[in-house]
Structure formats: C-alpha cells, structure tokens
Design an enzyme around this catalytic site. Structure first.
Site, PDB file in Angstrom:
ATOM      1  N   CYS A  59      20.810  43.506  48.331  1.00 44.62           N
ATOM      2  CA  CYS A  59      20.086  42.246  47.923  1.00 44.62           C
ATOM      3  C   CYS A  59      18.839  42.274  46.947  1.00 44.62           C
ATOM      4  O   CYS A  59      18.088  43.646  46.997  1.00 44.62           O
ATOM      5  CB  CYS A  59      19.382  41.609  49.157  1.00 44.62           C
ATOM      6  SG  CYS A  59      20.536  40.927  50.247  1.00 44.62           S
ATOM      7  N   CYS A 134      21.756  42.667  58.661  1.00 42.76           N
ATOM      8  CA  CYS A 134      22.129  42.263  57.405  1.00 42.76           C
ATOM      9  C   CYS A 134      22.425  40.821  57.690  1.00 42.76           C
ATOM     10  O   CYS A 134      23.000  40.130  58.362  1.00 42.76           O
ATOM     11  CB  CYS A 134      23.663  42.734  57.096  1.00 42.76           C
ATOM     12  SG  CYS A 134      24.257  42.535  55.507  1.00 42.76           S
ATOM     13  N   GLN A 237      37.808  36.499  46.931  1.00 43.87           N
ATOM     14  CA  GLN A 237      36.406  35.925  46.661  1.00 43.87           C
ATOM     15  C   GLN A 237      35.297  36.377  47.783  1.00 43.87           C
ATOM     16  O   GLN A 237      35.643  36.360  48.891  1.00 43.87           O
ATOM     17  CB  GLN A 237      36.349  34.452  46.401  1.00 43.87           C
ATOM     18  CG  GLN A 237      37.041  33.852  45.311  1.00 43.87           C
ATOM     19  CD  GLN A 237      36.574  34.132  44.074  1.00 43.87           C
ATOM     20  OE1 GLN A 237      35.207  34.357  43.833  1.00 43.87           O
ATOM     21  NE2 GLN A 237      37.053  34.209  42.816  1.00 43.87           N
ATOM     22  N   PHE A 264      45.350  35.836  35.201  1.00 47.90           N
ATOM     23  CA  PHE A 264      44.599  36.654  36.148  1.00 47.90           C
ATOM     24  C   PHE A 264      44.716  35.910  37.393  1.00 47.90           C
ATOM     25  O   PHE A 264      43.370  35.564  38.123  1.00 47.90           O
ATOM     26  CB  PHE A 264      43.221  36.983  35.472  1.00 47.90           C
ATOM     27  CG  PHE A 264      43.200  37.501  34.245  1.00 47.90           C
ATOM     28  CD1 PHE A 264      43.254  38.791  34.141  1.00 47.90           C
ATOM     29  CD2 PHE A 264      42.637  36.543  33.037  1.00 47.90           C
ATOM     30  CE1 PHE A 264      43.233  39.513  32.824  1.00 47.90           C
ATOM     31  CE2 PHE A 264      42.861  37.288  31.764  1.00 47.90           C
ATOM     32  CZ  PHE A 264      42.853  38.689  31.741  1.00 47.90           C
ATOM     33  N   GLU A 282      49.834  37.722  36.793  1.00 48.00           N
ATOM     34  CA  GLU A 282      49.005  38.677  37.579  1.00 48.00           C
ATOM     35  C   GLU A 282      49.550  40.175  37.181  1.00 48.00           C
ATOM     36  O   GLU A 282      50.695  40.507  36.929  1.00 48.00           O
ATOM     37  CB  GLU A 282      48.733  38.455  39.024  1.00 48.00           C
ATOM     38  CG  GLU A 282      48.223  39.498  39.525  1.00 48.00           C
ATOM     39  CD  GLU A 282      46.690  39.877  39.118  1.00 48.00           C
ATOM     40  OE1 GLU A 282      46.084  41.099  39.268  1.00 48.00           O
ATOM     41  OE2 GLU A 282      46.019  39.103  38.988  1.00 48.00           O
ATOM     42  N   ASP A 328      40.520  33.250  35.129  1.00 50.35           N
ATOM     43  CA  ASP A 328      39.574  34.035  35.935  1.00 50.35           C
ATOM     44  C   ASP A 328      39.733  35.492  35.524  1.00 50.35           C
ATOM     45  O   ASP A 328      40.152  36.223  36.534  1.00 50.35           O
ATOM     46  CB  ASP A 328      39.827  33.579  37.199  1.00 50.35           C
ATOM     47  CG  ASP A 328      38.955  34.173  38.197  1.00 50.35           C
ATOM     48  OD1 ASP A 328      37.778  34.686  37.859  1.00 50.35           O
ATOM     49  OD2 ASP A 328      39.229  34.344  39.596  1.00 50.35           O
ATOM     50  N   CYS A 354      32.533  35.845  36.749  1.00 47.44           N
ATOM     51  CA  CYS A 354      31.731  36.376  37.621  1.00 47.44           C
ATOM     52  C   CYS A 354      30.595  37.421  36.574  1.00 47.44           C
ATOM     53  O   CYS A 354      29.944  37.882  37.179  1.00 47.44           O
ATOM     54  CB  CYS A 354      32.293  37.406  38.568  1.00 47.44           C
ATOM     55  SG  CYS A 354      33.267  38.747  37.511  1.00 47.44           S
TER      56      CYS A 354
END
Length: 396
Positions: A59, A134, A237, A264, A282, A328, A354
């Site tokens: 983080c 965590c 994900q 993808f 894919e 994606d 992303c």
C-alpha cells in the site's frame, strides 16, 4: 528560511506535491509542509490503519481519506486522457473496492538465517516485510499466513519461497514456488497442511513447473453465473467487487448489441457477463480451454478462439461482423490490435485497462479514427495502492 507550503495533490507514485513542485512522501492534499520538512496534517490526512504502512510495499496511500483516495484514482484516469487531448462526455463517480476484499496475492516467505518472514516486498526493494496484519487481503487468505510460515520453516535455514494465493469457489488456491518437497515425510506434511486448512488446491513448483499435489475437486471461479475452471496462476481480477464494477460497465454499454468480440478475453470474465453471442480471443492456452469448456457446459453462445493478439491481431475485415468490441489488454496496451479496430467499421468499443498511460495512447488512435470518448468509469480495486483501473466507452 522556507515558507510553509500546502500539498495540493497526490502524484502518480503517491507523493504529495506542493504548488512549487516539491514532492513530499506520505503527504495528503491539504497538509502543510513546515520549514523544517515536517508535515502538519490537514483535513484529508488520516492515521493509516496498518502498522506496516510505510515499509510494506503493498500500500502507498493509507494516509488518505476516502475522498482524497477517490480523487487520486479519478485524476490518474482523467489526466491520462487529457494528456492525449481527450475528454470524456461523462465521468462516473469513482468505484473503490472496500478493505479486506483482495482475493489474490503474491507474497514471499524468506529466512536468510534470521526470523522467518512472510509478506510483501518493500517498495523498490527485494527486502521482505513480515506482516502480522493486512487490511487489503480477504480474511481467508490472511489466515493462512501463520500456518504457511510453519510449513515453509521445514525448508531449512535458508529459503525464498514464492506464494500465490487466490480465493476460488472451493476455497483458497495456494501455489508454492521454490518449495522443496522431497521424500515421503515432506510430501505427507504438505498434504496434511492442505487437508487441515481446507485448501481448494495446493500446487508446488520445485523447478520443473507447477504441479497440483492436492485438489479434492476441480477448482473453479464463477464468472457471471458460470463456474469456470481456474488454472493455477491464471489471471483473475484482484477483487470480486472490482470485477463486478468493470463487468457492470460492459453490460451497460453493450446490452443493445447483437454480436460481440471479446479481445484478450482470459477466462471469459466479460464474455460470460454480457448475455450475448460472443467470440472470445485469448492467447493463454489454459485460459482459452477453460473458457471454451465452461461455455459448452453452460450451453452459452460464447465461441472461444486461441489466438495471440500481439502477434496476430484480429483484422479489420474480421471485425466487420461485430457490432461491439470488448478490449482488456495487459498493462502494455494493444497498439496493433487497436489499429485494426480503428480501421474496422465497428462503432462501439468498451476498453478496460489497468494502465491509464497505455490506455490513453490507444485511445488517441481510436479518436483519430473518428471515435469519441462517451463515458469513463475510474475503478480503484487495489485500495490504498497507486494501481488504478478504468472502464471506457468509445462510440463512432
């Protein structure tokens, strides 16, 4: 003597920035940087919940309140678009995944002669931070760390074991790399561990590739409403919550379309969500086969194609039969595939990304081909991380 300065925003790597351009580590918007370099917390600076914050590389933004965290995610996406001269007609509110929702994680277990540690690496370092708490991992993943520490301690005085944990329909899928399991006693200890803690699967890579040594029943993940075989190490994900946010965008934007190309496609995360005939492309063979088999069992109109879209993108004439495209790609983007989409007659593209930087470059190509950015949905499923995702709709 320097004058006090206010932090006005947070940069892409998590540092606070003053109006003069100074970068201040772990500062929030509204904080004041005093002449001696110390930080006077402002209204958006909160006490980080995790005692490992600042050392653990998992983080970077636990010192931000929810409003500032959402602003960071939004700004990363919007600034990337504006950097390519693009502006969205609609920018949706930011979707942030909640704490304790991460369903997959890559950790390290090390013992260099000192105390055995399991945790994430320090930011920009190979050093492992042992974690006793965590706030991002799902509880069933975190609860395995102490038992894993005991299991891996049997490796001897020096080891560096890579650990992959994923939450699946049957429980936790655990994969260990560089884990020695030679001999009957070591094998029985690993199997006893898997049985005692109810693992969905235990896979071990001793240098010859990953092999499942414990899997009482086939491991699956449910995508849409379809259980899909989950190959060890396959992409998933990071949070189910984030997946639903991205899938919801895909469904909203393609609900009126009749035939869709999913490029993808992975395991079929979005193919199984839209409820329409889909051609899923894919490159990873195990993910492709899992998607194809799941579609057949569920009797859904999803046709899976094994194809490397970097080496062999779907051509513009092949795309002519589709009236909607889902894209994606990995973090590097999909320049060659986007060029084929731009040259095709298709007029609606949903681009999931992303990496706002590579997405923006691809988006510029679509804009130059006559597409406009109709809607943008920023998604922060890696809570408290500088890692940002987005869903975008391009219409021509």
């Amino acid at each position: 003597m320097n004058e006090p300065e206010e932090i006005i925003r947070v940069a892409a790597k998590g540092d606070g920035i003053t109006l003069s351009g100074r970068h201040i580590s772990r500062a929030a918007p509204g904080d004041t940087v005093l002449p001696d370099g110390s930080i006077q917390p402002g209204p958006h600076h909160v006490e980080p919940p995790c005692p490992h914050f600042g050392k653990c590389g998992g983080c970077q933004l636990q010192h931000l309140d929810a409003a500032s965290l959402a602003d960071f995610v939004r700004d990363r996406v919007v600034n990337a678009a504006e950097g390519q001269g693009l502006s969205a007609e609609v920018i949706a509110p930011v979707h942030l995944s909640p704490p304790h929702s991460r369903r997959r994680a890559s950790l390290m277990a090390v013992n260099g002669g000192g105390k055995p540690l399991i945790g994430f690496r320090e930011s920009g370092s190979h050093k492992v931070v042992g974690i006793g708490r965590c706030d991002v991992l799902r509880p069933e993943l975190f609860s395995l760390l102490n038992p894993l520490r005991s299991l891996i301690a049997t490796q001897g005085k020096r080891y560096a074991v890579e650990i992959e944990l994923s939450a699946t329909d049957q429980g936790v899928d655990c994969a260990l790399k560089n884990f020695s399991m030679d001999g009957l006693e070591a094998t029985e200890a690993a199997l006893d561990f898997a049985r005692e803690y109810g693992l969905a699967r235990l896979s071990v890579d001793m240098g010859y590739g990953s092999e499942a040594v414990w899997e009482p029943e086939p491991v699956t993940v449910t995508l849409g409403s379809v259980p899909v075989a989950f190959p060890s190490g396959a992409f998933l994900q990071a949070t189910q919550d984030g997946e639903q946010a991205l899938s919801g965008a895909v469904s909203d934007w393609l609900s009126e379309r009749n035939l869709i190309a999913d490029l993808f496609s992975g395991l079929g995360t979005f193919s199984f969500e839209v409820g329409k005939p889909v051609a899923a492309y894919e490159a990873a063979r195990d993910a492709h086969l899992a998607c194809r088999v799941a579609a057949g069992k569920a009797q859904l109109p999803v046709e899976a194609f094994h194809r490397d879209l970097f080496r062999n993108p779907v051509r513009s004439d092949e795309l002519a039969r589709f009236d909607g495209i889902i894209l994606d790609p990995p973090r590097a983007g999909a320049r060659d595939q986007v060029a084929q989409i731009a040259a095709s007659p298709c007029d609606r593209v949903v681009y999931i990304s992303c990496n706002p930087a590579s997405w923006a470059k691809d988006a510029r190509m679509l804009a130059d081909a006559g597409f406009h950015l109709a809607e943008l949905r920023p998604v922060g499923q890696f809570r408290w991380s500088t890692h940002v995702e987005l869903a975008s709709l391009f219409v021509r």
